[in-house]
Motif scaffolding. Structure first.
Motif, PDB file in Angstrom:
ATOM      1  N   VAL A 285       0.920  -0.872  -0.120  1.00 41.24           N
ATOM      2  CA  VAL A 285       0.093   0.058  -0.400  1.00 41.24           C
ATOM      3  C   VAL A 285       0.927   1.100   0.169  1.00 41.24           C
ATOM      4  O   VAL A 285       0.038   2.017  -1.091  1.00 41.24           O
ATOM      5  CB  VAL A 285      -1.021  -0.151   1.497  1.00 41.24           C
ATOM      6  CG1 VAL A 285      -1.199   1.022   1.220  1.00 41.24           C
ATOM      7  CG2 VAL A 285      -1.699  -0.929   0.817  1.00 41.24           C
ATOM      8  N   LYS A 286       2.223   0.842   0.584  1.00 42.87           N
ATOM      9  CA  LYS A 286       3.004   2.350   1.120  1.00 42.87           C
ATOM     10  C   LYS A 286       3.228   2.768  -0.469  1.00 42.87           C
ATOM     11  O   LYS A 286       3.707   3.934  -0.710  1.00 42.87           O
ATOM     12  CB  LYS A 286       3.916   1.915   2.072  1.00 42.87           C
ATOM     13  CG  LYS A 286       3.411   1.986   3.394  1.00 42.87           C
ATOM     14  CD  LYS A 286       4.402   2.306   4.327  1.00 42.87           C
ATOM     15  CE  LYS A 286       5.381   3.436   4.344  1.00 42.87           C
ATOM     16  NZ  LYS A 286       6.083   2.693   5.087  1.00 42.87           N
ATOM     17  N   GLY A 287       3.501   2.034  -1.214  1.00 43.55           N
ATOM     18  CA  GLY A 287       4.189   1.622  -2.383  1.00 43.55           C
ATOM     19  C   GLY A 287       3.512   2.201  -3.641  1.00 43.55           C
ATOM     20  O   GLY A 287       3.997   3.254  -4.936  1.00 43.55           O
ATOM     21  N   SER A 288       1.873   2.098  -3.233  1.00 43.50           N
ATOM     22  CA  SER A 288       0.734   2.444  -4.140  1.00 43.50           C
ATOM     23  C   SER A 288       1.336   3.903  -4.081  1.00 43.50           C
ATOM     24  O   SER A 288       0.466   4.963  -4.985  1.00 43.50           O
ATOM     25  CB  SER A 288      -0.443   1.961  -4.401  1.00 43.50           C
ATOM     26  OG  SER A 288      -0.205   0.344  -4.700  1.00 43.50           O
ATOM     27  N   ILE A 289       0.533   4.223  -2.749  1.00 40.26           N
ATOM     28  CA  ILE A 289       1.334   5.854  -2.156  1.00 40.26           C
ATOM     29  C   ILE A 289       2.336   6.404  -3.081  1.00 40.26           C
ATOM     30  O   ILE A 289       1.435   7.545  -4.228  1.00 40.26           O
ATOM     31  CB  ILE A 289       0.707   6.111  -0.821  1.00 40.26           C
ATOM     32  CG1 ILE A 289      -0.573   4.747  -0.372  1.00 40.26           C
ATOM     33  CG2 ILE A 289       0.582   7.286  -0.178  1.00 40.26           C
ATOM     34  CD1 ILE A 289      -0.283   5.092   1.185  1.00 40.26           C
ATOM     35  N   PHE A 290       3.570   5.969  -3.166  1.00 43.41           N
ATOM     36  CA  PHE A 290       4.362   6.359  -4.015  1.00 43.41           C
ATOM     37  C   PHE A 290       3.984   6.859  -5.034  1.00 43.41           C
ATOM     38  O   PHE A 290       5.057   8.354  -5.418  1.00 43.41           O
ATOM     39  CB  PHE A 290       5.225   5.720  -3.206  1.00 43.41           C
ATOM     40  CG  PHE A 290       7.157   6.298  -3.769  1.00 43.41           C
ATOM     41  CD1 PHE A 290       7.734   7.574  -3.125  1.00 43.41           C
ATOM     42  CD2 PHE A 290       7.899   6.107  -4.664  1.00 43.41           C
ATOM     43  CE1 PHE A 290       8.606   8.093  -3.531  1.00 43.41           C
ATOM     44  CE2 PHE A 290       8.852   6.335  -5.361  1.00 43.41           C
ATOM     45  CZ  PHE A 290       9.152   7.168  -5.432  1.00 43.41           C
ATOM     46  N   ALA A 291       3.628   5.455  -6.071  1.00 43.28           N
ATOM     47  CA  ALA A 291       3.693   5.657  -7.238  1.00 43.28           C
ATOM     48  C   ALA A 291       2.633   6.859  -7.750  1.00 43.28           C
ATOM     49  O   ALA A 291       2.744   7.336  -8.729  1.00 43.28           O
ATOM     50  CB  ALA A 291       3.219   4.421  -7.812  1.00 43.28           C
ATOM     51  N   ALA A 292       1.446   6.805  -6.951  1.00 38.24           N
ATOM     52  CA  ALA A 292       0.291   7.806  -6.963  1.00 38.24           C
ATOM     53  C   ALA A 292       1.334   9.116  -6.860  1.00 38.24           C
ATOM     54  O   ALA A 292       0.694  10.461  -7.397  1.00 38.24           O
ATOM     55  CB  ALA A 292      -1.230   7.745  -5.983  1.00 38.24           C
ATOM     56  N   GLY A 388       4.492  -5.920  -3.547  1.00 39.66           N
ATOM     57  CA  GLY A 388       4.768  -5.422  -3.362  1.00 39.66           C
ATOM     58  C   GLY A 388       5.599  -5.558  -2.297  1.00 39.66           C
ATOM     59  O   GLY A 388       5.215  -4.934  -0.792  1.00 39.66           O
ATOM     60  N   LEU A 389       6.677  -6.425  -1.833  1.00 38.97           N
ATOM     61  CA  LEU A 389       7.122  -7.614  -0.868  1.00 38.97           C
ATOM     62  C   LEU A 389       7.967  -5.948   0.107  1.00 38.97           C
ATOM     63  O   LEU A 389       7.355  -6.680   1.492  1.00 38.97           O
ATOM     64  CB  LEU A 389       7.859  -8.470  -0.745  1.00 38.97           C
ATOM     65  CG  LEU A 389       6.960  -9.932  -1.602  1.00 38.97           C
ATOM     66  CD1 LEU A 389       7.946 -11.483  -1.286  1.00 38.97           C
ATOM     67  CD2 LEU A 389       5.411 -10.179  -0.873  1.00 38.97           C
ATOM     68  N   THR A 390       7.856  -5.081  -0.669  1.00 34.07           N
ATOM     69  CA  THR A 390       8.922  -4.594   0.273  1.00 34.07           C
ATOM     70  C   THR A 390       8.464  -2.740  -0.263  1.00 34.07           C
ATOM     71  O   THR A 390       8.629  -3.195  -1.453  1.00 34.07           O
ATOM     72  CB  THR A 390      10.486  -4.570   0.639  1.00 34.07           C
ATOM     73  OG1 THR A 390      11.101  -4.194  -1.013  1.00 34.07           O
ATOM     74  CG2 THR A 390      10.710  -5.771   1.135  1.00 34.07           C
ATOM     75  N   LYS A 395       9.846   1.324  -4.548  1.00 31.70           N
ATOM     76  CA  LYS A 395      10.028   2.266  -4.888  1.00 31.70           C
ATOM     77  C   LYS A 395      10.936   2.183  -6.228  1.00 31.70           C
ATOM     78  O   LYS A 395      11.135   2.780  -7.093  1.00 31.70           O
ATOM     79  CB  LYS A 395      10.813   3.120  -4.098  1.00 31.70           C
ATOM     80  CG  LYS A 395      10.090   3.525  -2.946  1.00 31.70           C
ATOM     81  CD  LYS A 395      10.681   4.160  -1.358  1.00 31.70           C
ATOM     82  CE  LYS A 395      11.902   5.216  -1.882  1.00 31.70           C
ATOM     83  NZ  LYS A 395      12.448   5.828  -0.676  1.00 31.70           N
ATOM     84  N   LEU A 396      11.838   1.837  -5.841  1.00 37.26           N
ATOM     85  CA  LEU A 396      12.902   0.696  -7.740  1.00 37.26           C
ATOM     86  C   LEU A 396      12.158   0.820  -8.760  1.00 37.26           C
ATOM     87  O   LEU A 396      12.264   1.333  -9.667  1.00 37.26           O
ATOM     88  CB  LEU A 396      13.089  -0.264  -6.843  1.00 37.26           C
ATOM     89  CG  LEU A 396      13.687  -0.637  -8.041  1.00 37.26           C
ATOM     90  CD1 LEU A 396      15.528   0.081  -8.272  1.00 37.26           C
ATOM     91  CD2 LEU A 396      14.728  -2.465  -8.179  1.00 37.26           C
TER      92      LEU A 396
END
Length: 412
Positions: A285-292, A388-390, A395-396
């Motif tokens: 979820v944090k990865g999705s927030i970052f991508a958005a 995204g497991l991490t 982010k990468l």
């Protein structure tokens, strides 16, 4: 330049990222309490063979899942081959010839269309067994069209179905609060109908689950959220005990149900995956927030936006043509730890109505709690990234996409 953009995106979304960490803590404690309540022990991880009679690990696993999801009962098995299989099992379990299934949240995900089927298709679909299916399109605001639902309701309507996630639609996913409101209104329309939720991608994104807000039955996949990246296959069904039992009869056979089923050495990974799931879901979820935050800053339409509430893993990003869409999905593959050298291309994937491109450099084939992305090649050109497991891995991937699109002059 990338470092500045990444830091700006994280600063912008800092409060939303912090809230996601807090949700992970709350759900982690809930899972641990369920383990403790049912006295999960090392001997529960032992494998079983053959019929799997008296497999105490399997029996306790069902109890733990039921508690975690606020349900009366649960059926958790590695024998479910996908989310579609699990959902189909639940629906076939509770529907009978002459009944009707009504999706109130629009057409379901593409792979369920063949499950619903057409009369006389000879495939054993719902329609082939004389079970009708229909879907009421959402209104212009992406919400349930209640007037349309009332028009579609018939004396044969037996199951109301809700798809929690967006699927391949440009719409909000439905929050638990919204699902609770739907359940309340549907109960007033037809008190004896079953309310079913396709819970895929939504588990552990909020503090409650659908059975805790009036839903009768849910289903999901273990290679998505609740498997925690460790379950190699499987699915779960949870809800009212009588309905779960009917689904179990469909999975095995009448009179046998959930009393059998050798776990074949999978029990430990399913338990451990459930233990890890709240944390790993929060990472995704944090990865999705970052991508958005990044792609929104670059001028792309994103759904949800970085500051919108989250109720599933999926991040949709809309492109203006197929070329950047394909480049984005290929960039996600290039960022993978597994099969990073593979270049995905659109293809006619079984169960889908359009060519689909999928990036899935995963340890578990099709494991969409792991970083993946896919898109049907049709207008509007939308990529759906999930998992995204991490957080670092997502982010990468976002950086890889930014670099690839910039190099090809597809973004400024």
């Amino acid at each position: 330049m990338w470092e500045e953009m990444a830091e700006s995106a994280e600063s912008l979304a800092a409060e939303r990222l912090r809230m996601t960490d807090k949700m992970a803590e709350r759900n982690q404690w809930k899972v641990i309490q369920a383990f403790q309540k049912h006295k999960v022990s090392d001997y529960h991880f032992a494998g079983s063979t053959g019929y799997g009679y008296n497999d105490r690990g399997r029996e306790v696993l069902d109890l733990v899942y039921a508690d975690v999801f606020g349900a009366e009962a649960a059926l958790v098995r590695p024998h479910f081959v996908s989310g579609t299989h699990t959902i189909g099992t639940a629906l076939f379990g509770v529907l009978r010839p002459g009944d009707e299934l009504l999706f109130v949240t629009g057409q379901p995900y593409d792979t369920l269309h063949n499950v619903m089927g057409k009369p006389g298709d000879g495939k054993g679909s719902l329609a082939d067994w004389g079970i009708g299916s229909s879907a009421v399109p959402l209104d212009t605001e992406g919400q349930v069209d209640w007037a349309g639902v009332e028009r579609a309701l018939t004396d044969r309507t037996r199951v109301f179905a809700i798809q929690r996630s967006r699927g391949y639609d440009w719409r909000p996913s439905f929050t638990i609060a919204q699902i609770g409101e739907m359940a309340e209104r549907l109960r007033r329309l037809r008190p004896d109908a079953i309310i079913f939720v396709d819970n895929c991608y939504g588990e552990f994104t909020e503090a409650l689950e659908p059975p805790q807000v009036g839903v009768d039955l849910i289903a999901g996949s273990l290679i998505k959220n609740p498997g925690g990246g460790l379950a190699a296959s499987g699915g779960y069904i949870a809800g009212r005990a009588d309905l779960v039992e009917l689904a179990a009869y469909r999975l095995t056979a009448p009179g046998i149900g959930g009393e059998v089923g050798a776990m074949l050495g999978t029990t430990r990974s399913i338990y451990q995956g459930l233990f890890l799931a709240p944390l790993l879901v929060s990472q995704a979820v944090k990865g999705s927030i970052f991508a958005a935050a990044v792609f929104g800053t670059l001028g792309f339409d994103t759904h949800p936006k970085w500051n919108d509430p989250r109720t599933d893993l999926i991040q949709a990003i809309r492109f203006r043509s197929p070329e950047p869409l394909i480049a984005f999905v290929q960039a996600v593959q290039r960022a993978a730890a597994v099969d990073a050298h593979v270049v995905p291309e659109p293809w006619d994937m079984p169960g889908y109505g359009n060519p689909v491109i999928m990036a899935a450099g995963t340890f578990i084939q099709g494991g969409s709690l792991e970083l993946s992305a896919d898109a049907p090649i049709r207008e509007p050109y939308i990529a759906y990234m999930q998992g995204g497991l991490t957080y670092a891995h997502v982010k990468l991937a976002v950086r890889q996409a930014w670099e690839d699109l910039r190099r090809r002059n597809m973004i400024d």
